[in-house]
Each structure stands twice: as structure tokens, then as C-alpha cells.
Design an enzyme around this catalytic site. Structure first.
Site, PDB file in Angstrom:
ATOM      1  N   GLY A 124       0.779  -1.228   0.000  1.00 29.35           N
ATOM      2  CA  GLY A 124       0.000   0.000   0.000  1.00 29.35           C
ATOM      3  C   GLY A 124       0.811   1.279   0.000  1.00 29.35           C
ATOM      4  O   GLY A 124       0.264   2.366   0.099  1.00 29.35           O
ATOM      5  N   LEU A 127       4.687   1.923  -4.160  1.00 32.05           N
ATOM      6  CA  LEU A 127       5.989   1.674  -4.784  1.00 32.05           C
ATOM      7  C   LEU A 127       5.937   0.488  -5.738  1.00 32.05           C
ATOM      8  O   LEU A 127       6.962  -0.098  -6.083  1.00 32.05           O
ATOM      9  CB  LEU A 127       7.063   1.458  -3.712  1.00 32.05           C
ATOM     10  N   SER A 129       4.287  -2.747  -5.696  1.00 32.09           N
ATOM     11  CA  SER A 129       4.423  -4.157  -5.345  1.00 32.09           C
ATOM     12  C   SER A 129       3.695  -5.041  -6.349  1.00 32.09           C
ATOM     13  O   SER A 129       4.156  -6.140  -6.665  1.00 32.09           O
ATOM     14  CB  SER A 129       3.886  -4.405  -3.931  1.00 32.09           C
ATOM     15  N   SER A 130       2.557  -4.583  -6.886  1.00 37.42           N
ATOM     16  CA  SER A 130       1.807  -5.406  -7.840  1.00 37.42           C
ATOM     17  C   SER A 130       2.571  -5.573  -9.144  1.00 37.42           C
ATOM     18  O   SER A 130       2.671  -6.680  -9.686  1.00 37.42           O
ATOM     19  CB  SER A 130       0.422  -4.799  -8.102  1.00 37.42           C
ATOM     20  N   ASP A 174       4.491   1.618 -14.325  1.00 34.04           N
ATOM     21  CA  ASP A 174       5.022   0.792 -13.242  1.00 34.04           C
ATOM     22  C   ASP A 174       5.686  -0.467 -13.781  1.00 34.04           C
ATOM     23  O   ASP A 174       6.826  -0.800 -13.443  1.00 34.04           O
ATOM     24  CB  ASP A 174       3.904   0.413 -12.261  1.00 34.04           C
TER      25      ASP A 174
END
Length: 390
Positions: A124, A127, A129-130, A174
Site C-alpha cells: 500500500g 511503490l 508491489s503489484s 510501473d
């Protein structure tokens, strides 16, 4: 966790075997400047971080995919033939979505696998993570299946998995940064065409400090979709001048300023103003970095935050407090929110000798003003997804 500890955890989860376990890593990312630009077809300047997601993976012969992580209790086992029906709303949707996209692109998985993920990215925090989870899965499976590696293709495939299977309408930035990162370099990415260049990020004597507000980001999805809709409305209005216009960032600041009056809604006009100006700030930032002008780069970071706060309205009180306190510390050249907003993180460029004082002072003042405890990560810019070899 150290490699030996991770391997022990893997064997506890899946047992031992003569087949070797292979290690892969994909970083998190921070966007240095260029926020809410990716879906508007402009320039962004992200960088991969040294910390991210480590994947331990081993083939198995029964066509079963076993997914586990050190970060959550939820695990998943699914037959290769059933993965299209395996959506659960849990973290496992991200790697499963990637596997589905591989299948649908003609690169189906030929065997089963045991997969153990270890994530170092705070959940959350904004940065990525997904994206790290998606990209490391795609890269590892392509390597183990003997497929060709194309990092841009991996980024696009991972984005498609998040859009289609997970159901998050994210842009490409991302996944692209996670796949294409390079140590000591930021990435200048044109989100419309996916043309990119690695930009040396020489910050001798300075460090990137990421500040996690630990503010729950509950508004992100709804407000994100609202901002995208407002940008679409701006494009529709501006087509009265440029009928072929598809994306806001296709306009220069001069073109926009001369014709912004065709956007009747004041709020929509402010959203467009941010996008056009922010796109220009990215290019100015690259020139500053090439000239080793870190003071100018810091000024552009501050201007970016002010625009996100006042024009795009995706900041929040906690982010604003953290930026304000960061800029009060002598040795801070620039500070801004990074990510989708409404919580998450700031990124600051801080003189190395002042970092310890920066963290102590900002943490204390932030807690005093918000009653929340912040976390800080002093970061180096790392490589994109890769296999870890001993």
C-alpha cells in the site's frame, strides 16, 4: 530474508526435490517526476529500486501451480487448465493473470510449478508491489519455458494482466520501470509510444529518501478513475480545435494556454493544466540531470507537488505535511508526493550528510502534526527484473 532462509521456507512449503530451485528478482519503483501522465500519453521519469520481490520457482510434472508467499497466509493451488477461472480477489490474482496472458499470447505453460514470493515492498505504499509481482512472474516463466525475453513485451503483458484479470485500469509506467530498470539510471519513457532512454542519475553527495505516510489510500481507485474521466473530457473539448487529438500530453504548453478557454468546466481545465505542465517538467528534469543541476531538479520536484496538490487535487493532508517538513530540513533540494496519491509516499532528494537528521526531524514533526508514524527508506536506483545466480 537471506537466500538460505528463503530456500528453507520454500522446502517447508513444497518439499525437497532433485530439481533445482531458481531465484528471480524484480524491483519496486519510484516515480521521480511525471505523475498521472502515463495514461495521458506523455513523459514520465521513474526509476527501479534495489528492493522489491524475490521469486523462488521450481518446475513440477503434474500440471499444478502452487502459489505461496512469506508476506500473507493465503496460498493457492490451481490446475493449469483451470487458471482462467481462478480469480479470488487475493494477491494470487496478479501472477495468475500473468499466466493467463502468457497462454493467450501463445506461450502457454507446459508444466506445473511451485512458486514462493518474498516481497520487501511495503504493502500500500505506492511503490509498485503489484507490478513487481507481475513482472517477476512473467520473466521467470519465460526463462524456465525457454521463451524469448523482450522486456517491453513483459511490461505490456503484465499491464494487460492487471487491467483484464485483476481489474485495475493502470497505465504502463510501473511495469515498464520494473522490467527495464538500470542501476544508476532513471528511465525517460514516452507512455504513448513506449520509446524510452536510460538517463544517468548521478546524485553524488545526495540520496533519495522515500517517506511512507502510512495513510490508508482508500480513495485511490475511485478518484483515479474520476481523474481519467476528467482528462478524457478535456480531450473531447479540445477536439473543437484539434479534431485528431487523442491524448492530452500531445499538446505543448503554448498550444494549451492559447486554447484552454474551450474547456468550459473549470475543474476539468485545472486537471488539463496539470497534465500539460507536468509533462514539460519531466523533460526539464532530464535536462537538469544531464547538466548535473540537482538544485534545478529539486525545484521541479517541488513544482510538481504543488501542481498535484492544487490543480490535480490528488494529494492529502498527510502527504502535504510530509513534504512541508521535508523542505524545512537544511540539505533537502526537493520533495514531492509520488504515486497515485491520497496517501502512500513522498520522495525527497536530500544531502547525504543530512539524511539522518532529515529522518529524525521529519518523523517527529510528521507524528506531532498527524498522529501517524512514518517510515523512511533510503534508496539506491537498482536494476530491472533479473535472475539471481550464485
Amino acid at each position: 530474508m537471506e537466500a538460505n532462509a528463503l530456500l528453507l521456507r520454500f522446502e517447508q512449503e513444497f518439499g525437497t526435490s532433485q530439481i533445482p530451485v531458481r531465484f528471480f528478482h524484480a524491483p519496486g519503483r519510484v516515480n521521480l517526476i511525471g505523475e498521472h501522465i502515463d495514461y495521458n500519453g506523455g513523459y514520465v521519469l521513474p526509476a527501479a529500486l534495489e528492493f522489491g520481490t524475490t521469486l523462488l520457482i521450481r518446475p513440477r510434472g503434474d500440471g499444478i501451480i502452487h502459489l505461496a508467499t512469506t508476506n500473507f497466509d493465503v496460498q493457492r493451488s490451481v490446475n493449469i487448465g483451470d487458471i482462467k477461472h481462478a480469480k479470488s480477489g487475493e494477491w494470487t490474482d496478479y501472477p495468475i493473470g500473468v499466466m493467463i496472458e502468457l497462454q493467450e499470447s501463445g506461450r502457454g505453460i507446459a508444466t506445473g510449478y511451485d512458486l514462493l514470493y518474498h516481497g520487501e515492498i511495503p504493502n500500500g505504499a505506492g511503490l509498485s508491489s503489484s507490478a513487481s509481482l507481475e513482472v517477476v512472474t512473467a520473466y521467470a516463466l519465460l526463462v524456465l519455458e525457454g521463451r524469448a525475453i523482450d522486456r517491453t513485451d513483459i511490461a505490456v503483458l503484465s499491464q494487460r494482466a492487471e487491467n483484464r484479470f485483476v481489474g485495475v485500469n493502470c497505465g504502463i509506467m510501473d511495469q515498464f520501470a520494473v522490467a527495464n530498470g538500470k542501476e544508476g539510471h532513471a528511465i525517460l519513457l514516452m507512455c504513448d509510444t513506449l520509446e524510452y532512454a536510460h538517463v544517468p542519475f548521478h546524485t553524488d553527495g545526495y540520496k533519495l529518501v522515500i517517506g511512507n505516510t502510512n495513510k490508508r489510500r482508500g480513495l485511490v481507485d475511485s478518484k483515479y478513475n474520476e481523474r481519467r474521466s476528467q482528462c478524457d473530457q478535456a480531450v473531447q473539448a479540445l477536439r473543437s480545435v484539434w479534431p485528431e487529438l487523442e491524448l492530452l500530453a500531445q499538446l505543448s504548453e503554448v498550444q494549451y494556454q492559447a486554447n484552454q478557454h474551450v474547456i468550459a468546466d473549470e475543474t476539468v481545465r485545472r486537471r488539463a493544466e496539470h497534465v500539460i505542465a507536468e509533462n514539460g517538467r519531466v523533460l526539464q528534469s532530464v535536462e537538469a540531470l544531464k547538466a548535473s543541476d540537482l538544485e534545478r531538479f529539486g525545484e521541479l520536484m517541488i513544482a510538481s507537488h504543488e501542481s498535484l496538490r492544487d490543480l490535480y487535487e490528488v494529494s492529502c493532508a498527510e502527504l502535504d505535511v510530509m513534504v512541508e517538513e521535508a523542505l524545512r530540513v537544511e540539505g533537502t533540494l526537493g520533495s514531492r508526493m509520488t504515486g497515485a496519491g491520497f496517501g502512500g509516499c513522498t520522495v525527497s532528494l536530500v544531502r547525504e550528510a543530512a539524511v539522518e537528521r532529515f529522518i529524525a526531524q521529519v518523523a517527529a514533526e510528521y507524528e506531532r502534526r498527524t498522529r501517524l508514524k512514518a517510515e523512511f527508506y533510503v534508496c539506491n536506483v537498482g536494476d530491472g527484473v533479473h535472475e539471481i545466480t550464485k
